[in-house]
Design an enzyme around this catalytic site. Structure first.
Site, PDB file in Angstrom:
ATOM      1  N   THR A  28       0.828  -1.204   0.000  1.00  0.00           N
ATOM      2  CA  THR A  28       0.000   0.000   0.000  1.00  0.00           C
ATOM      3  C   THR A  28       0.865   1.258   0.000  1.00  0.00           C
ATOM      4  OG1 THR A  28      -1.528  -1.250   1.395  1.00  0.00           O
ATOM      5  CG2 THR A  28      -1.979   1.088   1.140  1.00  0.00           C
TER       6      THR A  28
ATOM      7  N   ARG B  50       7.878  -2.737   2.698  1.00  0.00           N
ATOM      8  CA  ARG B  50       8.046  -2.844   4.153  1.00  0.00           C
ATOM      9  C   ARG B  50       8.382  -4.271   4.526  1.00  0.00           C
ATOM     10  NH1 ARG B  50       3.219   1.080   6.445  1.00  0.00           N
ATOM     11  NH2 ARG B  50       3.843   2.813   5.109  1.00  0.00           N
TER      12      ARG B  50
ATOM     13  N   SER C  77       6.375   3.614   8.623  1.00  0.00           N
ATOM     14  CA  SER C  77       5.241   4.359   9.159  1.00  0.00           C
ATOM     15  C   SER C  77       4.790   3.907  10.539  1.00  0.00           C
ATOM     16  CB  SER C  77       4.102   4.293   8.157  1.00  0.00           C
ATOM     17  OG  SER C  77       3.068   5.120   8.584  1.00  0.00           O
ATOM     18  N   HIS C  78       3.559   3.375  10.618  1.00  0.00           N
ATOM     19  CA  HIS C  78       2.978   3.041  11.916  1.00  0.00           C
ATOM     20  C   HIS C  78       3.460   1.695  12.443  1.00  0.00           C
ATOM     21  CE1 HIS C  78       0.652   1.422   8.650  1.00  0.00           C
ATOM     22  NE2 HIS C  78       0.209   0.481   9.455  1.00  0.00           N
TER      23      HIS C  78
ATOM     24  N   LYS D 279      10.167   4.002   0.318  1.00  0.00           N
ATOM     25  CA  LYS D 279       9.107   4.374  -0.612  1.00  0.00           C
ATOM     26  C   LYS D 279       9.653   5.417  -1.569  1.00  0.00           C
ATOM     27  CE  LYS D 279       5.643   7.002   0.950  1.00  0.00           C
ATOM     28  NZ  LYS D 279       4.344   7.410   1.487  1.00  0.00           N
TER      29      LYS D 279
ATOM     30  N   ASP E  34       1.827   9.440  13.882  1.00  0.00           N
ATOM     31  CA  ASP E  34       2.441   8.106  13.766  1.00  0.00           C
ATOM     32  C   ASP E  34       3.940   8.192  13.497  1.00  0.00           C
ATOM     33  OD1 ASP E  34       2.363   9.001  11.147  1.00  0.00           O
ATOM     34  OD2 ASP E  34       1.992   7.014  10.324  1.00  0.00           O
TER      35      ASP E  34
ATOM     36  N   ASP F 251       5.934   8.167  10.917  1.00  0.00           N
ATOM     37  CA  ASP F 251       6.490   9.081   9.916  1.00  0.00           C
ATOM     38  C   ASP F 251       5.722  10.390   9.809  1.00  0.00           C
ATOM     39  OD1 ASP F 251       4.313   7.675   8.863  1.00  0.00           O
ATOM     40  OD2 ASP F 251       5.030   7.873   6.808  1.00  0.00           O
TER      41      ASP F 251
ATOM     42  N   ASP G 215       2.547  11.193   9.135  1.00  0.00           N
ATOM     43  CA  ASP G 215       1.476  11.498   8.186  1.00  0.00           C
ATOM     44  C   ASP G 215       0.080  11.188   8.737  1.00  0.00           C
ATOM     45  OD1 ASP G 215       1.821   8.773   8.051  1.00  0.00           O
ATOM     46  OD2 ASP G 215       2.068   8.673   5.863  1.00  0.00           O
ATOM     47  N   ARG G 216       0.017  10.527   9.895  1.00  0.00           N
ATOM     48  CA  ARG G 216      -1.305  10.227  10.456  1.00  0.00           C
ATOM     49  C   ARG G 216      -1.649  11.169  11.600  1.00  0.00           C
ATOM     50  NH1 ARG G 216      -2.613   3.842  10.472  1.00  0.00           N
ATOM     51  NH2 ARG G 216      -1.715   3.388   8.424  1.00  0.00           N
TER      52      ARG G 216
ATOM     53  N   THR H 167      -7.694   2.190  -1.210  1.00  0.00           N
ATOM     54  CA  THR H 167      -6.873   2.505  -0.049  1.00  0.00           C
ATOM     55  C   THR H 167      -5.435   2.835  -0.464  1.00  0.00           C
ATOM     56  OG1 THR H 167      -8.203   1.127   1.378  1.00  0.00           O
ATOM     57  CG2 THR H 167      -5.931   1.486   2.062  1.00  0.00           C
TER      58      THR H 167
ATOM     59  N   GLU I 147      -8.526   9.261   4.668  1.00  0.00           N
ATOM     60  CA  GLU I 147      -8.755   7.833   4.829  1.00  0.00           C
ATOM     61  C   GLU I 147      -9.193   7.566   6.262  1.00  0.00           C
ATOM     62  OE1 GLU I 147      -6.128   5.139   2.329  1.00  0.00           O
ATOM     63  OE2 GLU I 147      -4.664   6.450   3.258  1.00  0.00           O
ATOM     64  N   GLU I 148      -9.917   6.459   6.430  1.00  0.00           N
ATOM     65  CA  GLU I 148     -10.376   6.083   7.766  1.00  0.00           C
ATOM     66  C   GLU I 148      -9.216   5.737   8.698  1.00  0.00           C
ATOM     67  OE1 GLU I 148      -9.650   2.752   8.696  1.00  0.00           O
ATOM     68  OE2 GLU I 148      -8.804   2.594   6.686  1.00  0.00           O
ATOM     69  N   SER I 149      -8.045   5.468   8.102  1.00  0.00           N
ATOM     70  CA  SER I 149      -6.893   5.000   8.869  1.00  0.00           C
ATOM     71  C   SER I 149      -6.099   6.170   9.458  1.00  0.00           C
ATOM     72  CB  SER I 149      -6.008   4.153   7.975  1.00  0.00           C
ATOM     73  OG  SER I 149      -5.678   4.879   6.804  1.00  0.00           O
TER      74      SER I 149
ATOM     75  N   LYS J 123      -0.589  12.374   3.125  1.00  0.00           N
ATOM     76  CA  LYS J 123      -1.418  12.780   4.244  1.00  0.00           C
ATOM     77  C   LYS J 123      -0.504  13.481   5.248  1.00  0.00           C
ATOM     78  CE  LYS J 123      -1.415   8.041   6.119  1.00  0.00           C
ATOM     79  NZ  LYS J 123      -1.046   7.138   5.033  1.00  0.00           N
TER      80      LYS J 123
ATOM     81  N   ARG K 270      -8.910  -6.717   7.351  1.00  0.00           N
ATOM     82  CA  ARG K 270      -9.578  -5.535   7.895  1.00  0.00           C
ATOM     83  C   ARG K 270     -11.055  -5.600   7.522  1.00  0.00           C
ATOM     84  NH1 ARG K 270      -5.115  -2.930   9.490  1.00  0.00           N
ATOM     85  NH2 ARG K 270      -3.469  -2.324   8.042  1.00  0.00           N
TER      86      ARG K 270
HETATM   87  C1  VG1 Z   1      -2.844   1.136   5.807  1.00  0.00           C
HETATM   88  C2  VG1 Z   1      -4.115   1.955   5.782  1.00  0.00           C
HETATM   89  C3  VG1 Z   1      -4.128   2.871   4.574  1.00  0.00           C
HETATM   90  C4  VG1 Z   1      -2.866   3.741   4.581  1.00  0.00           C
HETATM   91  C5  VG1 Z   1      -1.630   2.861   4.654  1.00  0.00           C
HETATM   92  C6  VG1 Z   1      -0.355   3.653   4.774  1.00  0.00           C
HETATM   93  O1  VG1 Z   1      -2.791   0.299   4.681  1.00  0.00           O
HETATM   94  O2  VG1 Z   1      -5.252   1.125   5.785  1.00  0.00           O
HETATM   95  O3  VG1 Z   1      -5.296   3.634   4.584  1.00  0.00           O
HETATM   96  O4  VG1 Z   1      -2.812   4.530   3.427  1.00  0.00           O
HETATM   97  O5  VG1 Z   1      -1.714   2.004   5.793  1.00  0.00           O
HETATM   98  O6  VG1 Z   1      -0.381   4.480   5.893  1.00  0.00           O
HETATM   99  P1  VG1 Z   1      -3.209  -1.245   4.717  1.00  0.00           P
HETATM  100  O7  VG1 Z   1      -2.945  -1.748   3.360  1.00  0.00           O
HETATM  101  O8  VG1 Z   1      -2.378  -1.865   5.779  1.00  0.00           O
HETATM  102  O9  VG1 Z   1      -4.651  -1.265   5.099  1.00  0.00           O
HETATM  103  V1  VG1 Z   1       1.055   4.976   6.597  1.00  0.00           V
HETATM  104  O10 VG1 Z   1       0.781   6.044   7.753  1.00  0.00           O
HETATM  105  O11 VG1 Z   1       1.492   3.618   7.158  1.00  0.00           O
HETATM  106  O12 VG1 Z   1       2.140   5.185   5.484  1.00  0.00           O
HETATM  107 CO    CO Z   2       2.423   6.929   8.352  1.00  0.00          CO
END
Ligand code: VG1
Ligand code: CO
Length: 544
Positions: A18, A22, A113-114, A126, A278, A280, A282-283, A345, A364-366, A377, A497
């Site tokens: 996504t 990673r 990221s998270h 990335k 988070d 990096d 962006d959240r 997504t 996004e909902e995330s 983001k 999910r």
């Molecule tokens: C998750 C989230 C998605 C987000 C992605 C990257 O992906 O659901 O909405 O864009 O993380 O976020 P997935 O494929 O695990 O559902 V970040 O802050 O990690 O770069």
């Molecule tokens: Co992130």
């Protein structure tokens, strides 16, 4: 410049998900693993000779070593200038902005990221293109294809670069510029939000705040903007020192992983406003005294109030949300009479719409929200947006949210994650859903009649591309939805999910606990996918 060509073994698992590639740190530390992927990226790109490349990461374990390797491979492959965040640090939104501001050819962002960090945690990389956004699918596919046949890479031979000192040096003909990681980003925030009002509202004590950086990248950004410029007391910041292992935190800002902040915000000692970001940066997680704002609601509320913010005073061109994000923002778009787009997504799907000026805000909902100001983001941007809103409307977060629900109704929403599910079980679930969607339409389950059921396939109206297999949507006559998809960011097994939403118009029912309000749909979701039965898990691993 002395360039070495290194013969390398090929890896077959370098498929970006996504948001970039990673893997466990131990995977990235395999001989030539990072080197191969970086070379595969450069081999897939064209016409970057003498151009500039931005490099920065979230500071996690392996960040500095990775940057030294990338510098030398980028130099050997012909980039003319490398722009690097001081100490190798750049938040993802800041990296996006730097690419745009300095007209760079692209950038490499080092982050998972998270996902947790440290020697036993995750690492990621990335590539972002010249608009500052994540490379589109056609590029990430090309990187993967190239990595599968790669036999050698090129690397320059010069000593490691000192990443601590700001300034430009030329090394074997390549310009290497170390920039202040927060200055340009701060300037951009000042151009969007009303800093005079924010300063006055914070310094007068009208707004008190708690910001949890989760020992990750946003610490220095939050310190500079919220404390040094806006005058919030230093103890408003929690975990503001970026650590290589994020202090053992799981830097995913939600009620579970940011529970210290959540506990504070639901206590008597709660400040007016609480937020977390988070790994990096962006959240964002937004809270007020006694309330957690779901990301889907947050996007809708920002859209409904955008004209109160100087940077959006002239209104919104349109909005977009990822498919599993609730339909709350759709209602706002309808009222504002602007288009609302539904994308798969991942932030990479918003880039074309933002570039074509079709949308101004997206989310996004995330826990991801953003706008046209960058192509990622942006956590701190969302925090400043909310602070600006509270200061401008002279209302608490709770009042703003409840008033929004009174006007638009509430899209009661929850996401249930089942993590580290065995791959074969996850595949079984997905293929059984694929079969079921054929027969589900028009069937009735209790209060719910299926209106349509499909596997989401996105057609990009700007570049004409198609992205298939983006998750299953089951939509009911009354507007409720259940969505199923597999995560593309995890590094262990598969993560299923399940996204569940139901619209509630009745104000008297707006304050229900989502888990109770959605109980029937939650049961239905299990009936469709049988994840509990198949895995033996009795509960989701994470509920947001
Ligand atoms: C998750 C989230 C998605 C987000 C992605 C990257 O992906 O659901 O909405 O864009 O993380 O976020 P997935 O494929 O695990 O559902 V970040 O802050 O990690 O770069
Ligand atoms: Co992130």
């Amino acid at each position: 410049m002395h360039i070495k060509t290194i013969l390398t073994q090929t890896y077959h698992d370098q498929n970006p998900g996504t948001s970039g590639l990673r893997k466990k740190v131990s995977v990235f530390k395999q001989v030539n693993y990072l080197e191969n992927f970086v070379q595969a990226i450069f081999d897939s790109l064209e016409n970057y000779q003498e151009k500039s490349l931005v490099i920065g990461g979230d500071g996690r374990h392996f960040n500095r070593e990775a940057i030294q390797i990338i510098i030398k491979i980028a130099a050997a492959n012909g980039f003319g200038e490398l722009i690097i965040g001081q100490n190798g640090l750049l938040s993802t939104p800041a990296a996006s902005q730097i690419i745009r501001k300095y007209g760079a050819f692209g950038g490499l962002i080092l982050s998972a990221s998270h996902n947790p960090a440290g020697e036993h945690g995750d690492f990621g990389i990335k590539y972002n293109v010249s608009n500052g956004g994540p490379a589109p699918e056609k590029d990430t596919l090309a990187f993967f294809e190239r990595s599968k046949i790669l036999e050698h890479y090129q690397i320059a031979e010069f000593p490691d670069i000192n990443l601590d000192a700001i300034g430009t040096q030329t090394v074997d003909g390549v310009k290497i510029t170390i920039i202040d990681s927060v200055a340009d980003y701060t300037e951009l925030m000042q151009s969007i939000f009303d800093f005079t009002l924010l300063k006055q509202s914070i310094q007068s004590g009208y707004m008190t705040l708690a910001f949890d950086a989760m020992s990750a990248i946003t610490g220095p950004y939050a310190k500079h903007i919220l404390v040094d410029i806006l005058g919030a007391p230093i103890d408003s910041l929690h975990n503001a020192q970026p650590l290589e292992d994020f202090g053992g935190h799981h830097p995913d800002p939600n009620l579970i992983y940011a529970h210290e902040l959540a506990d504070l915000m639901f206590s008597d000692k709660a400040p007016t406003f609480g937020a977390a970001s988070d790994g990096d940066g962006d959240r964002n997680m937004i809270m007020g005294k006694g309330i957690f704002v779901t990301p889907s609601d947050s996007l809708a509320i920002l859209a409904a109030n955008a004209t109160l913010i100087p940077g959006y005073a002239s209104g919104l061109k349109g909005v977009a949300r990822s498919m599993p994000t609730s339909q709350a923002v759709d209602r706002v778009a309808k009222k504002l009479n602007i288009p609302c787009y539904e994308t798969p997504t991942g932030w990479k799907f918003f880039g074309n719409l933002l570039d074509a000026d079709k949308i101004t805000l997206c989310g996004e909902e995330s826990f991801g929200t953003g706008s046209q100001h960058v192509r990622e983001k942006d956590g701190l941007w969302a925090v400043l947006f909310w602070l600006n809103l509270v200061a401008r409307r002279r209302q608490s977060v709770l009042d703003i949210v409840e008033e929004h629900w009174q006007t638009f109704g509430r899209d009661i929403y929850s996401r249930h994650d089942y993590e580290a599910v065995e791959l074969s079980i996850a595949q079984e679930i997905m293929s059984s859903l694929r079969e079921q969607i054929q027969t589900l339409p028009h069937q009735t389950f209790g209060d719910y009649t299926v209106k349509y059921a499909d596997e989401f396939c996105y057609h990009d109206s700007i570049d004409g591309s198609t992205s298939a297999n983006q998750g299953f949507r089951i939509s009911f006559e009354n507007g409720s939805r259940i969505v199923f998809r597999l995560s593309g960011t995890g590094t262990v097994g598969a993560t299923l999910r399940i996204y569940i939403e139901r619209f509630e118009h009745d104000c008297a029912k707006h304050n229900q606990d989502p888990q109770i309000a959605l109980a029937q749909l939650i049961e239905l979701a299990e009936q469709f996918c049988r994840v509990k039965e198949r895995t033996g898990l009795t509960e989701p691993t994470v509920i947001t």
